[in-house]
Scaffold this motif. Structure first.
Motif, PDB file in Angstrom:
ATOM      1  N   ALA A  75       0.834  -1.206   0.000  1.00 44.66           N
ATOM      2  CA  ALA A  75       0.000   0.000   0.000  1.00 44.66           C
ATOM      3  C   ALA A  75       0.868   1.255   0.000  1.00 44.66           C
ATOM      4  O   ALA A  75       0.555   2.243  -0.687  1.00 44.66           O
ATOM      5  N   SER A  76       1.962   1.228   0.748  1.00 41.27           N
ATOM      6  CA  SER A  76       2.875   2.377   0.777  1.00 41.27           C
ATOM      7  C   SER A  76       3.522   2.597  -0.583  1.00 41.27           C
ATOM      8  O   SER A  76       3.618   3.735  -1.064  1.00 41.27           O
ATOM      9  N   ALA A  77       3.967   1.527  -1.203  1.00 43.60           N
ATOM     10  CA  ALA A  77       4.571   1.637  -2.535  1.00 43.60           C
ATOM     11  C   ALA A  77       3.539   2.159  -3.543  1.00 43.60           C
ATOM     12  O   ALA A  77       3.864   2.979  -4.411  1.00 43.60           O
ATOM     13  N   GLU A 138       4.122   3.520  10.101  1.00 46.68           N
ATOM     14  CA  GLU A 138       5.146   3.055  11.041  1.00 46.68           C
ATOM     15  C   GLU A 138       5.777   1.767  10.523  1.00 46.68           C
ATOM     16  O   GLU A 138       5.131   0.971   9.855  1.00 46.68           O
ATOM     17  N   LYS A 139       7.022   1.554  10.827  1.00 47.84           N
ATOM     18  CA  LYS A 139       7.805   0.373  10.458  1.00 47.84           C
ATOM     19  C   LYS A 139       8.039   0.244   8.954  1.00 47.84           C
ATOM     20  O   LYS A 139       8.467  -0.791   8.482  1.00 47.84           O
ATOM     21  N   VAL A 140       7.721   1.304   8.191  1.00 47.61           N
ATOM     22  CA  VAL A 140       8.033   1.337   6.762  1.00 47.61           C
ATOM     23  C   VAL A 140       8.828   2.609   6.527  1.00 47.61           C
ATOM     24  O   VAL A 140       8.434   3.683   6.980  1.00 47.61           O
ATOM     25  N   SER A 141       9.965   2.473   5.848  1.00 46.37           N
ATOM     26  CA  SER A 141      10.779   3.667   5.594  1.00 46.37           C
ATOM     27  C   SER A 141      11.494   3.514   4.258  1.00 46.37           C
ATOM     28  O   SER A 141      11.632   2.417   3.728  1.00 46.37           O
ATOM     29  N   PHE A 142      11.935   4.651   3.740  1.00 39.01           N
ATOM     30  CA  PHE A 142      12.749   4.636   2.541  1.00 39.01           C
ATOM     31  C   PHE A 142      14.154   4.200   2.917  1.00 39.01           C
ATOM     32  O   PHE A 142      14.572   4.294   4.071  1.00 39.01           O
ATOM     33  N   SER A 143      14.909   3.776   1.929  1.00 37.44           N
ATOM     34  CA  SER A 143      16.295   3.404   2.161  1.00 37.44           C
ATOM     35  C   SER A 143      17.100   4.654   2.512  1.00 37.44           C
ATOM     36  O   SER A 143      16.709   5.777   2.205  1.00 37.44           O
ATOM     37  N   THR A 144      18.240   4.460   3.156  1.00 32.80           N
ATOM     38  CA  THR A 144      19.066   5.603   3.553  1.00 32.80           C
ATOM     39  C   THR A 144      19.565   6.396   2.355  1.00 32.80           C
ATOM     40  O   THR A 144      19.895   7.558   2.474  1.00 32.80           O
TER      41      THR A 144
END
Length: 166
Positions: A75-77, A138-144
């Motif tokens: 869903a985030s993507a 929460e618990k979903v993030s982009f790569s550094t």
């Protein structure tokens, strides 16, 4: 003497019948006890059923947790992809918001800020105006390495600067 023999035989018959009576009574009671016990379940049967239910429940909870996590990521993507498509569509349609009234529309930009923020902005002249800000769950993030922006040129909808979003 015959009377004595008859009394003796009668006594023996009563004793024999009494013994048979007790054997018969014991047998009837044991059959009734088996019928009563066969109506219920043994403890080992109950333990087996509950242990199988516990195993199935644990497996389904683990499966649901993995499914739920996967759905949140998908869903985030999808949200980020929708925002990219909206920016390209607005750039191609040359939609000019009120912020760019007296300026030249350069395009629309989607900015990614590590760890969880992304936004849609319009670029007019040399200025950038933010239109919409969103956060990942929460618990979903982009790569550094995902602190980047993608600018879609007005008129053509082509990408002015390409970036990798992870």
């Amino acid at each position: 003497m015959v009377l004595l023999v008859l009394v003796y035989l009668l006594h023996r018959v009563c004793l024999v019948h009494q013994a048979m009576y007790w054997q018969l009574a014991t047998w009837i009671l044991s059959i009734r006890l088996l019928k009563v016990l066969s109506r219920g379940y043994a403890l080992i049967e109950l333990l087996a059923v509950f242990s199988i239910l516990a195993i199935i429940t644990a497996a389904s909870i683990a499966s649901f947790s993995a499914y739920n996590s996967n759905q949140v990521i998908e869903a985030s993507a999808s949200d980020v992809s929708s925002l990219l498509h909206a920016a390209r569509s607005k750039a191609m349609d040359q939609v000019k918001p009120a912020e760019c009234l007296n300026q030249t529309l350069r395009g629309y930009q989607v900015g990614i800020t590590y760890p969880r923020e992304y936004n849609l902005a319009v670029v007019c002249g040399g200025n950038t105006y933010s239109l919409e800000r969103k956060n990942l769950p929460e618990k979903v993030s982009f790569s550094t390495n995902s602190s980047a922006s993608v600018l879609f040129n007005a008129f053509s909808g082509t990408i002015a600067n390409s970036s990798t979003i992870i």
